[in-house]
Motif scaffolding. Structure first.
Motif, mmCIF file in Angstrom:
data_model
loop_
_atom_site.group_PDB
_atom_site.id
_atom_site.type_symbol
_atom_site.label_atom_id
_atom_site.label_comp_id
_atom_site.label_asym_id
_atom_site.label_seq_id
_atom_site.Cartn_x
_atom_site.Cartn_y
_atom_site.Cartn_z
ATOM 1 N N LEU A 144 17.922 38.958 18.541
ATOM 2 C CA LEU A 144 17.157 38.864 19.785
ATOM 3 C C LEU A 144 17.696 37.753 20.687
ATOM 4 N N ASP A 145 18.296 36.736 20.084
ATOM 5 C CA ASP A 145 18.783 35.601 20.873
ATOM 6 C C ASP A 145 20.285 35.677 21.133
ATOM 7 N N TYR A 152 21.134 36.603 24.652
ATOM 8 C CA TYR A 152 20.154 36.101 25.606
ATOM 9 C C TYR A 152 20.309 34.588 25.784
ATOM 10 N N VAL A 200 18.993 44.708 23.721
ATOM 11 C CA VAL A 200 17.895 44.138 24.512
ATOM 12 C C VAL A 200 18.212 42.687 24.887
ATOM 13 N N SER A 201 18.804 41.948 23.949
ATOM 14 C CA SER A 201 19.077 40.532 24.232
ATOM 15 C C SER A 201 20.172 40.389 25.294
ATOM 16 N N TRP A 256 20.287 42.420 27.824
ATOM 17 C CA TRP A 256 19.753 42.974 29.058
ATOM 18 C C TRP A 256 18.540 42.206 29.597
ATOM 19 N N ALA A 257 17.597 41.872 28.710
ATOM 20 C CA ALA A 257 16.326 41.307 29.167
ATOM 21 C C ALA A 257 16.527 39.946 29.831
ATOM 22 N N ARG A 258 15.722 39.684 30.841
ATOM 23 C CA ARG A 258 15.806 38.386 31.508
ATOM 24 C C ARG A 258 14.783 37.412 30.931
ATOM 25 N N ARG A 259 13.820 37.932 30.218
ATOM 26 C CA ARG A 259 12.869 37.084 29.495
ATOM 27 C C ARG A 259 12.170 37.934 28.444
ATOM 28 N N THR A 262 12.418 38.695 25.171
ATOM 29 C CA THR A 262 13.238 39.698 24.495
ATOM 30 C C THR A 262 12.457 40.449 23.421
ATOM 31 N N TRP A 271 10.378 43.178 25.050
ATOM 32 C CA TRP A 271 11.190 44.296 25.534
ATOM 33 C C TRP A 271 11.753 45.115 24.388
ATOM 34 N N ALA A 272 12.017 44.448 23.261
ATOM 35 C CA ALA A 272 12.579 45.170 22.123
ATOM 36 C C ALA A 272 11.508 46.035 21.454
#
Lengths: 310, 291
Positions: free
Chosen positions: A107-108, A111, A212-213, A215-218, A220, A223-224
Motif C-alpha cells: 500500500l505504501d 505512494y 492503488v498505491s 494511483w491514489a493521492r490519499r 490508499t 481506495w484498495a
C-alpha cells in the motif's frame, strides 16, 4: 505525444556520451536493497514478533518436564500432539506476519515516494520505472517470505534447543522430541508453505495494492478496499452469491491455495503434510493469479512513469 | 550538435496550457538561466527535458527522447528538483552507496571529498539535516557524477544567502568546466547574473526573451536620468521607465552609450530590472520592437 526525429545522427550518441556498460541486474539489486533500508518493518516486524513469542515460550518451559513425565506412557503420536502446538503457533505467527507486512508494504510502495517527493530523486538516476516497480514487487513475492521463513526456522531451532536443555537438566531424554519435530523437514515445509500459500497465491492481491498505491493521492487503504467491497456488495445484492468476496479473501489468507495444493493440514509440524509442488504448479488458479499480478504490476509501472510528487 | 533541442514543444494539463510552443537550442558549455514568474511553465519545461512528463512537439536531449529513454538519458544528465527531494529516511552513506550502485558515472571518492568539507556526518539521516545541509548533500552527489547536462530547478529555494552563494560558487569552481552544460531556473536572479552565459525569460508558456549575457551587457543599459534631462532621455525611446527615490530610471535597448551618458548615469541593468521591463510590458515581446 511527441514526434520522433529521425534526423538526429546516431554518431552523437556513440561519440562523447557513450554510456558506460553496467550489468542490468545491478540497478535491480540496489533497488531491492533500498527498499530494505526504507522499509525496515520487512525484517523488524517478524523479528519483534519472534522475540516476544520466544520470551513467552521460554517461560512456559518450566512446565515442560512435568508434562513430558505425564506423557511418557503414551505413544509417539500423542507425544507429538502434546508438544507440537507452540511450534505450530510460531509458524502461524510468521505466516500472519508475512501477509500483514506485505499488505502494508504494498500500500505504501509507490505512494510514499510521491508523498515525500523523493520520486524526483529516484527518477533523477538512471534506473527505469520497470526496474523500480519490479524491485518493489519482489519484496512481498520473494524477499519477505524468505525472511519470515528463515526467522520461523530459527524460532523452531531455538525452541528445540531450549527444550532440550530443560529436558536434559531434568534427566529426561531428548530423542523423542527431535524425532517428532524434525527441524530440517519442518523448515523446508515452512519455506514451501509461506512461498506458495502466502506469496505466490496472494500475489494478485499484492499487485492490486501496488497499483492503488501508484494511483491514489490519499487514503490508499480505502481506495484498495472500497472497490472490492463494492463489487462483492453488488454481487450479493444482484445474484445472492459471495463468489468475489470468497475469491479475494481466499487469495489473501491462502485458503483456496491450500485446497489445491496440500491435502490435510498445512502446518509444518503435521507429518501428514507433504509437499506436492506438481499439483500446485499445475493448478490454473496459480497461473491466472500470476498473470493478473503481472498486469497489475505493468499498470503500476505505467502510472509511476507519469507520476510525480503530490 | 546542441545538448538540448526543442521544436514546437507543447504541454497541456487538461485545459491549462503549460508550454505553448517553445523552440529551444542549448549548445554545449552554456549556463542557461530560465527565468519566469510563478506558473510561467519553467518547471514543466525542465520536467519535459529530464523525461518526467510526456509532451507534444519535438525534443531531443543529448540525442535521446527524454520521455521514452529517461533511464538511459539519466546516465548523462543530472537533475536537482529542489531542496526537498532526498528521501528523509535515507542515511548519507546509504545515498552514496545507492548512487554508486546504480550510476556508472558516479565517483564516490569525489562525493566524499565534498562532504568532508561540510559538517554532514555519513551516518546522519536526511531528515536530521538542515535545509542547507540537504542541498550540500545533493550538490555533492550531483557534482560527483560525470554528466554532460545538469538541470537545476530552483536549487536554492528556501536557503539563506550564505548557502545560496556557496552553492553557485561551488558549482562554478568545482563542477563547471566549459564542456558541461547547465540549465537552471530560479526566482533569485541576483545571484545568477555573473554565473549565466545565456538568459531566457518565459511567460505564459512562451519564451518572451532570449539572449546571451554578452549581448545582454552590450545591448541593455540603465540610466538614472538627471531631472532636467528627462524629456531628452524619453526621446531616446526607453523600453521601460520606473521611479526610485524620486529619480527616474530608464532602461534602454541598443542605444548608444555616449548619448545616454549625456542624460544621466549609465550602468548595466540587473537581470531583475530587465525581467520587470520585459514582463511588465503588456506586449510581452517588445525587445524586438524597440530596436
Amino acid at each position: 505525444m511527441n514526434t520522433r526525429s529521425n534526423t538526429m545522427p546516431e554518431t552523437f550518441v556513440r561519440g562523447g556520451i557513450a554510456p558506460l556498460v553496467m550489468s542490468a541486474t545491478r540497478p535491480l539489486y540496489w533497488s531491492v536493497r533500498r527498499e530494505l533500508w526504507e522499509n525496515r518493518s520487512i525484517y523488524l516486524a517478524p523479528l519483534g514478533i519472534a522475540a516476544a513469542f520466544l520470551v513467552g515460550f521460554l517461560i512456559s518451559l518450566i512446565h515442560l518436564p512435568a508434562k513430558i513425565r505425564a506423557l511418557s506412557a503414551l505413544g509417539p503420536a500423542d507425544y507429538r500432539h502434546a508438544i507440537a502446538t507452540p511450534y505450530d503457533i510460531a509458524a502461524g505467527l510468521m505466516m500472519i506476519t508475512t501477509v500483514l507486512v506485505s499488505v502494508f508494504y504494498c500500500l505504501d510502495a509507490l505512494y510514499g515516494e510521491r508523498r515525500d517527493r523523493s520520486i524526483l530523486f529516484w527518477k533523477s538516476l538512471p534506473v527505469s520505472d520497470r526496474t523500480t516497480v519490479l524491485a518493489k514487487a519482489i519484496i512481498p513475492i520473494l524477499i519477505l517470505p524468505l525472511i519470515t521463513s528463515v526467522i520461523g526456522a530459527a524460532m523452531h531451532l531455538i525452541m528445540l534447543i531450549a527444550s532440550s536443555v530443560v529436558l536434559l537438566g531434568s534427566g529426561l531424554g531428548v530423542a523423542p522430541l527431535w524425532a517428532q519435530l524434525p527441524w530440517f523437514q519442518m523448515s523446508l515445509l515452512l519455506l514451501y508453505h509461506i512461498i506458495t500459500v502466502h506469496a505466490l497465491w496472494p500475489a494478485p492481491v499484492y499487485g492490486w495494492l501496488m497499483l492503488v498505491s501508484a494511483w491514489a493521492r490519499r487514503a490508499t487503504f480505502l481506495w484498495a478496499s472500497l472497490p472490492v467491497i463494492a463489487v462483492a456488495g453488488v454481487e450479493a445484492l444482484a445474484f445472492h452469491s459471495v463468489h468475489f468476496a470468497e475469491l479475494v479473501g481466499g487469495r489473501l489468507i491462502g485458503a483456496s491455495a491450500a485446497d489445491e495444493r496440500t491435502p490435510g493440514y498445512m502446518f509444518p509440524t503435521n507429518p501428514m503434510t507433504h509437499i506436492t509442488p506438481g499439483t500446485f504448479l499445475g493448478s490454473p488458479g496459480l497461473w491466472i493469479g500470476l498473470a493478473v499480478t503481472a498486469a497489475f504490476v505493468a499498470a503500476a509501472t505505467r502510472l509511476r512513469r507519469s507520476g510525480g510528487p503530490m | 550538435m546542441p545538448v538540448i533541442e526543442a521544436r514546437g514543444l507543447r504541454k497541456a494539463f487538461g485545459k491549462t496550457i503549460a508550454i505553448d510552443g517553445i523552440d529551444l537550442c542549448v549548445q554545449e558549455g552554456r549556463i542557461l538561466g530560465l527565468i519566469g514568474p510563478n506558473g510561467a511553465g519553467k518547471t514543466t519545461v525542465l520536467n519535459a527535458i529530464v523525461g518526467l512528463i510526456p509532451y507534444e512537439g519535438q525534443l531531443k536531449v543529448l540525442g535521446h527522447d527524454p520521455w521514452t529513454e529517461r533511464d538511459r538519458l539519466m546516465r548523462n544528465v543530472t537533475f536537482i528538483a529542489d531542496v526537498a527531494v532526498l528521501p528523509p529516511w535515507m542515511r548519507v552513506c546509504q545515498a552514496l552507496d545507492y548512487v554508486a550502485g546504480v550510476h556508472p558515472r558516479f565517483d564516490r571518492g569525489k562525493a566524499q571529498g565534498f562532504l568532508a568539507k561540510t559538517e554532514i556526518g555519513s551516518a546522519s539521516r536526511v531528515r536530521e539535516l538542515s535545509k542547507g545541509m540537504v542541498t550540500q548533500l545533493q550538490l555533492a552527489l550531483v557534482m560527483a557524477i560525470d554528466a554532460r547536462l545538469l538541470v537545476l530547478d530552483e536549487p536554492t529555494l528556501g536557503l539563506d544567502i550564505l548557502y545560496r552563494k556557496q552553492f553557485y560558487d561551488t558549482l562554478l569552481t568545482d563542477y563547471y568546466d566549459r564542456t558541461r552544460t547547465i540549465l537552471v531556473t530560479t526566482h533569485q536572479v541576483e545571484e545568477l547574473q555573473h554565473v549565466l552565459t545565456d538568459l531566457m525569460f518565459i511567460n505564459h508558456g512562451r519564451i518572451v526573451f532570449d539572449c546571451s549575457m554578452e549581448a545582454f551587457e552590450s545591448r541593455y543599459l540603465e540610466v538614472t536620468v538627471h531631472p532636467d534631462c528627462i524629456s531628452a532621455a524619453r526621446e531616446l525611446r526607453p523600453m521601460h521607465e520606473r521611479q526610485l527615490l524620486g529619480r527616474n530610471i530608464l532602461l534602454f535597448d541598443s542605444v548608444d552609450r555616449e548619448k545616454l551618458a549625456a542624460v544621466g548615469d549609465v550602468r548595466t541593468p540587473s537581470i531583475a530590472d530587465l525581467f520587470i521591463a520585459v514582463l511588465g510590458n503588456p506586449a510581452g515581446r517588445s525587445q524586438g520592437a524597440t530596436r
